[in-house]
Write an enzyme that holds these catalytic residues in place. Structure first.
Site, mmCIF file in Angstrom:
data_model
loop_
_atom_site.group_PDB
_atom_site.id
_atom_site.type_symbol
_atom_site.label_atom_id
_atom_site.label_comp_id
_atom_site.label_asym_id
_atom_site.label_seq_id
_atom_site.Cartn_x
_atom_site.Cartn_y
_atom_site.Cartn_z
ATOM 1 N N ASP A 121 -8.262 18.925 56.763
ATOM 2 C CA ASP A 121 -6.883 18.936 57.243
ATOM 3 C C ASP A 121 -6.904 18.789 58.755
ATOM 4 O OD1 ASP A 121 -5.710 19.236 54.735
ATOM 5 O OD2 ASP A 121 -5.647 21.415 54.865
ATOM 6 N N ASP A 139 -1.937 15.291 51.576
ATOM 7 C CA ASP A 139 -0.926 16.333 51.414
ATOM 8 C C ASP A 139 0.475 15.763 51.615
ATOM 9 O OD1 ASP A 139 -3.025 18.166 51.127
ATOM 10 O OD2 ASP A 139 -2.986 18.709 53.255
#
Length: 165
Positions: A121, A139
Site C-alpha cells: 500500500d 484497493d
C-alpha cells in the site's frame, strides 16, 4: 457476454496495479524513502507512503504467521472465484465491468500476499492532520467496483411483468 466485458477490465486493473507496485518498489524504492510528498493543496494533499498491509481492508485481521497469511490467501482466492462466477452471470454491462474491477483488484492484492506475505500500500490522502487509510490501485478498483455494483442494484430499471402472464 459478461465475461467478455469483465475479464478485460480485470486484466487491465491487475496489470496497472502490479505495474504501479513494481514502480513503487523497484524504481522509486519507496520502502527506503518511506514517504514522498506528491500533491499539496493547502492543508490537504496526497503523499506516497510505504505500508506493508498484513491484514485485509483497513488492516483488519492482520497477522504475521504463515498460517494466517495462507488463510488470507485462501479466502481471497475463494472470493475471486465467487466473483468470477457472478461475473459470468451478470445481468448488466455495468455489473460485469464492476465485477471485473473487483476481481482485478482482488487478484492484484492476492499476488502481493503470495510474493511478499503482505499487500503493498502506498497512496496516502490527507486533510490537515486527518489521514485516510493508505491504499493502492487494487484497493481503489475494488471500492469503485463495489460502488458501481451498489449503484447498479439501486438504480437498474425494474423488469416489468408481461401482460397476461
Amino acid at each position: 457476454m459478461s465475461l467478455r466485458l469483465g475479464l478485460p477490465v480485470a486484466a487491465a486493473v491487475l496489470a496497472a496495479d502490479q505495474a504501479s507496485k513494481w514502480w513503487i518498489l523497484e524504481v522509486l524504492r519507496l520502502p527506503e524513502l518511506r514517504n514522498v510528498p506528491l500533491l499539496a493543496l493547502g492543508p490537504a494533499g496526497m503523499d506516497l507512503t510505504m505500508v506493508w498491509n498484513r491484514g485485509v481492508t483497513f488492516g483488519l485481521l492482520a497477522g504475521d504467521t504463515v498460517w494466517h497469511q495462507l488463510a488470507l490467501v485462501l479466502l481471497a482466492a475463494l472470493i475471486a472465484g465467487f466473483l468470477l462466477r457472478w461475473m459470468a452471470r451478470a445481468e448488466t454491462r455495468l455489473a460485469a465491468v464492476a465485477l471485473g474491477a473487483v476481481v482485478g483488484g482482488a487478484v492484484g492484492n492476492l499476488i502481493d500476499r503470495l510474493r511478499f506475505g503482505a499487500v503493498v500500500d502506498f497512496v496516502d490522502v490527507y486533510a490537515g492532520s486527518w489521514h485516510w487509510y493508505v491504499f493502492n490501485l487494487a484497493d481503489a478498483a475494488i471500492v469503485l467496483g463495489v460502488a458501481a455494483l451498489v449503484a447498479d442494484a439501486l438504480f437498474r430499471p425494474k423488469a416489468t411483468a408481461k401482460e397476461g402472464a
